[in-house]
Design an enzyme around this catalytic site. Structure first.
Site, PDB file in Angstrom:
ATOM      1  N   TYR A 107      -1.518 -10.085   5.923  1.00 35.50           N
ATOM      2  CA  TYR A 107      -1.495  -8.653   6.253  1.00 35.50           C
ATOM      3  C   TYR A 107      -2.884  -8.222   6.697  1.00 35.50           C
ATOM      4  CZ  TYR A 107      -0.744  -3.603   5.411  1.00 35.50           C
ATOM      5  OH  TYR A 107      -0.659  -2.243   5.524  1.00 35.50           O
ATOM      6  N   ILE A 148       7.099  -3.786   9.972  1.00 33.72           N
ATOM      7  CA  ILE A 148       7.156  -3.324   8.582  1.00 33.72           C
ATOM      8  C   ILE A 148       6.659  -1.888   8.615  1.00 33.72           C
ATOM      9  CG2 ILE A 148       6.294  -3.635   6.237  1.00 33.72           C
ATOM     10  CD1 ILE A 148       5.931  -6.618   6.884  1.00 33.72           C
ATOM     11  N   TYR A 187     -12.768  -4.411   0.076  1.00 35.00           N
ATOM     12  CA  TYR A 187     -14.000  -4.025  -0.614  1.00 35.00           C
ATOM     13  C   TYR A 187     -15.019  -5.149  -0.764  1.00 35.00           C
ATOM     14  CZ  TYR A 187     -17.301  -1.525  -3.489  1.00 35.00           C
ATOM     15  OH  TYR A 187     -18.450  -0.936  -3.932  1.00 35.00           O
ATOM     16  N   THR A 225       0.827  -1.206   0.000  1.00 33.01           N
ATOM     17  CA  THR A 225       0.000   0.000   0.000  1.00 33.01           C
ATOM     18  C   THR A 225       0.864   1.259   0.000  1.00 33.01           C
ATOM     19  OG1 THR A 225      -1.445  -1.265   1.457  1.00 33.01           O
ATOM     20  CG2 THR A 225      -2.058   1.006   1.039  1.00 33.01           C
ATOM     21  N   LYS A 268       1.627  -9.537   9.216  1.00 31.84           N
ATOM     22  CA  LYS A 268       1.857  -8.104   9.414  1.00 31.84           C
ATOM     23  C   LYS A 268       0.572  -7.574  10.018  1.00 31.84           C
ATOM     24  CE  LYS A 268       2.537  -3.620   7.184  1.00 31.84           C
ATOM     25  NZ  LYS A 268       2.641  -2.857   5.928  1.00 31.84           N
ATOM     26  N   ARG A 280      -8.265  -0.391   6.140  1.00 36.71           N
ATOM     27  CA  ARG A 280      -8.308  -0.321   4.680  1.00 36.71           C
ATOM     28  C   ARG A 280      -9.117  -1.465   4.060  1.00 36.71           C
ATOM     29  NH1 ARG A 280      -4.475   3.117   1.892  1.00 36.71           N
ATOM     30  NH2 ARG A 280      -3.102   4.181   3.345  1.00 36.71           N
TER      31      ARG A 280
END
Length: 296
Positions: A137, A207, A111, A48, A165, A142
């Site tokens: 992740y 990260i 989404y 991202t 992550k 998001r």
């Protein structure tokens, strides 16, 4: 720590752009060299922070290959291979393997809001597609949906699914995941502001975004923690805190690219729908850089 395990400061690399929006591969190479010199232990291209949503498939592939080529085995490369289309993510994973990436970072599908069973099948399908170690992740801010610790436990039975992550900023999460998984699992924070709290709960590293700007300071913080110099680590955390805050005043990677532009590292250029930060954010970033003696 097993060979497939990461620790310390990894960097979610920005994708530097020319002012006309084309990718600046020369700047990208310079940034990779700066990361390695600064003590970064792993590079994460095409995530991202690298503006993956607005990269073409060809650009995504080339950025991963370029990172592998420039780093040339000096540090490991965890390739972004996330999509809300399982078949697309499988293609990204296979490409990353073909060009020599060391591991995969696969984000929770955004989404389309899969169920836990959908998440399980998505990640298992990708894990079956290559022999590379894979990291799950989690960033519900998001992706909206998240992997439950129970589903994480199911997924961790796959020999290729070795870690996560975690950008939930939930400091009980590493403990819950460890209980659900029941064996060694490489837990990396995805949230700069909670690095020490995450590691105190049993995490292994981060990260980060801020490490794009100050790789050496981010690496020093992790070294201090690993060596048991807790007060040094806390002092560094406190010193970096204004910069961490500024990096997330607006959508990442707008602030981090602006900060890097102030240090002459790359242009602040972003691809729409992201735009350069507003005045108040720029002032906060400048102030944070000055507090670290990086700007006059």
């Amino acid at each position: 720590m097993a060979d497939s395990m990461y620790q310390g400061s990894l960097t979610a690399l920005v994708t530097p752009l020319h002012t006309d929006g084309r990718i600046d591969y020369d700047a990208a190479a310079r940034l990779i060299e700066r990361q390695i010199a600064g003590g970064t232990t792993g590079l994460v291209p095409a995530g991202t922070t690298g503006e993956s949503p607005t990269l073409s498939h060809e650009e995504h592939s080339r950025i991963v290959a370029h990172c592998v080529e420039v780093s040339n085995g000096r540090v490991r490369v965890m390739a972004g291979a996330g999509s809300n289309s399982t078949s697309e993510a499988v293609g990204m994973a296979k490409h990353a393997h073909s060009v020599g990436a060391d591991s995969l970072l696969v984000v929770v599908p955004y989404y389309n809001k899969p169920t836990q069973e959908g998440l399980y099948r998505h990640f298992m399908t990708i894990a079956d597609a290559t022999p590379l170690p894979m990291y799950l992740y989690c960033i519900p801010g998001r992706s909206v949906v998240d992997i439950s610790p129970q589903t994480m436990g199911r997924l961790a039975r796959h020999p290729n699914i070795v870690g996560t992550k975690d950008a939930t900023a939930n400091m009980a999460r590493p403990i819950a995941v460890r209980r659900a998984v029941g064996h060694r699992f490489n837990q990396l924070s995805g949230d700069d502001n909670t690095i020490l709290s995450f590691m105190a709960a049993g995490g292994d590293g981060c990260i980060g975004v801020t490490s794009n700007v100050v790789p050496h300071l981010a690496a020093d913080l992790h070294c201090a923690w690993q060596e048991g110099r807790t007060s040094d680590a806390i002092a560094l955390q406190d010193r970096l805190s204004p910069l961490h805050d500024a990096m997330f005043m607006e959508s990442n990677p707008g602030p981090v690219k602006y900060a890097m532009s102030r240090l002459g590292l790359c242009n602040p250029t972003l691809r729409l729908p992201l735009v350069e930060p507003q005045d108040a954010t720029r002032q906060a970033i400048d102030s944070a850089l000055k507090s670290l003696d990086l700007l006059d």
